[in-house]
Design an enzyme around this catalytic site. Structure first.
Site, PDB file in Angstrom:
ATOM      1  N   TYR A   1       8.289  10.854  -1.926  1.00 47.76           N
ATOM      2  CA  TYR A   1       7.262  10.121  -1.173  1.00 47.76           C
ATOM      3  C   TYR A   1       6.515   9.118  -2.058  1.00 47.76           C
ATOM      4  O   TYR A   1       6.484   7.920  -1.763  1.00 47.76           O
ATOM      5  CB  TYR A   1       6.267  11.099  -0.546  1.00 47.76           C
ATOM      6  CG  TYR A   1       5.269  10.408   0.351  1.00 47.76           C
ATOM      7  CD1 TYR A   1       3.987  10.100  -0.102  1.00 47.76           C
ATOM      8  CD2 TYR A   1       5.622  10.016   1.630  1.00 47.76           C
ATOM      9  CE1 TYR A   1       3.086   9.435   0.709  1.00 47.76           C
ATOM     10  CE2 TYR A   1       4.718   9.363   2.446  1.00 47.76           C
ATOM     11  CZ  TYR A   1       3.457   9.078   1.974  1.00 47.76           C
ATOM     12  OH  TYR A   1       2.551   8.420   2.781  1.00 47.76           O
TER      13      TYR A   1
ATOM     14  N   SER B   1       0.931   3.602  -0.030  1.00 47.06           N
ATOM     15  CA  SER B   1       0.027   4.757  -0.037  1.00 47.06           C
ATOM     16  C   SER B   1      -0.667   4.832  -1.384  1.00 47.06           C
ATOM     17  O   SER B   1      -0.125   4.348  -2.391  1.00 47.06           O
ATOM     18  CB  SER B   1       0.805   6.063   0.187  1.00 47.06           C
ATOM     19  OG  SER B   1      -0.012   7.199  -0.123  1.00 47.06           O
TER      20      SER B   1
END
Ligand SMILES: NC(=O)C1=CN([C@@H]2O[C@H](COP(=O)(O)OP(=O)(O)OC[C@H]3O[C@@H](n4cnc5c(N)ncnc54)[C@H](OP(=O)(O)O)[C@@H]3O)[C@@H](O)[C@H]2O)C=CC1
Ligand SMILES: CC(=O)[C@H](N)C(=O)O
Length: 268
Positions: A156, A142
């Site tokens: 995350y 990401s």
């Protein structure tokens, strides 16, 4: 690029980016093994791939929070004499809130799905890829893995930064063996991700230019792995953000991330 006659293993194939990978790989002639928890979605997608692309497809429902899942999946494929030449590590979700607000079990399961299962699948498929002299490993990281950590969704960004670094090392170790590795670092992408973690009301307020459709993310990722591009950022806006975060002094970048992420990270 055609993958006719090769098998791909795609995790997180029941929705979003993973389903897009499965469709693009099927369209390129690959047989596809589909992993996620929702059996009925996987079976429907497997039928679509067989019908639309004339490839073989298997639904392999599994919860990747179970440490035994990768071994069980590869054992099931091995019993059918299926050895993946392509691995798309993609399954994932966001765990909202601050670190102290979730029990250790929630964090442990998050790390199992987002980090350990990725490393486990790679270890299971890599020897065969090296022996055959062909392998493609795409790991869906990401943009969050390329920028300083935000408040909220604590593990995350760290889990995605791990995938970037892991992919770089894998690429360096395996290039000579014909195995190509890419970490794809999307920014906001239309999928179920933000519905699952209940941040849709927040992210839907962001400018549309910050979002991409899953198809172009996947097309870019597959082109990137074929040309040996190890860390791939899809989309001009995401490339700009990645460049800016590297160009700014770390303290400025951290302040900018903190300010921006307050708009779309849940603190509880
Ligand atoms: N959407 C975005 O803005 C971005 C997403 N990403 C990353 O892309 C990847 C795919 O997410 P995306 O497609 O957006 O989200 P979706 O929610 O649309 O899809 C997530 C997929 O992961 C699967 N999954 C989640 N938890 C588990 C589990 N415990 N075991 C097995 N499968 C699981 C889901 O299947 P099921 O529920 O059926 O188990 C689903 O197929 C993730 O790694 C995410 O971090 C990266 C950058 C941006
Ligand atoms: C899902 C993503 O990775 C997105 N960039 C986010 O941080 O929510």
């Amino acid at each position: 690029m055609t993958y006719r006659g090769r098998w791909a293993l795609v995790t997180g194939a029941s929705a979003g980016i993973g389903a897009a990978f499965a469709r693009r790989l099927g369209a390129a002639g690959a047989n596809v093994a589909l992993v996620a928890r929702r059996r009925e979605r996987l079976e429907t997608l497997a039928g679509e791939l067989r019908r639309d692309h004339g490839v073989d497809a298997r639904a392999l429902p599994a919860d990747l929070a179970d440490p035994a899942a990768p071994d069980a999946i590869l054992d099931a494929l091995s019993r059918e004499r299926i050895a993946p030449d392509i691995l798309v590590n993609n399954a994932g979700y966001g765990l909202p809130g601050y670190y102290h607000a979730s029990p250790w079990r929630a964090h442990r399961e998050f790390l199992q799905v987002m980090v350990t299962s990725y490393a486990h699948f790679v270890r299971l498929v890599l020897p065969g890829m090296r022996e055959r002299g062909f392998g493609r490993i795409v790991q869906v990281a990401s943009l969050a893995g390329l920028v300083p950590g935000s408040a909220g969704h604590t593990l995350y960004g760290a889990s995605k930064a791990f995938l970037v670094s892991f992919s770089q090392s894998l690429a360096a170790e395996n290039e000579e063996a014909g195995v190509k590795v890419t970490a794809v670092c999307p920014g906001f992408t239309y999928s179920e991700f933000h519905d699952v973690n209940a941040t849709r009301p927040l992210v839907s307020k962001l400018p549309k230019y910050m979002f991409m459709e899953a198809g172009p993310v996947v097309d870019g990722a597959l082109a990137a792995v074929e040309r040996g591009h190890v860390v791939y950022v899809p989309g001009l806006w995401n490339k700009y953000v990645a460049w800016l975060m590297k160009a700014l002094p770390r303290t400025w970048a951290a302040k900018a991330v903190r300010r921006q992420s307050a708009k779309f990270r849940r603190s509880e």
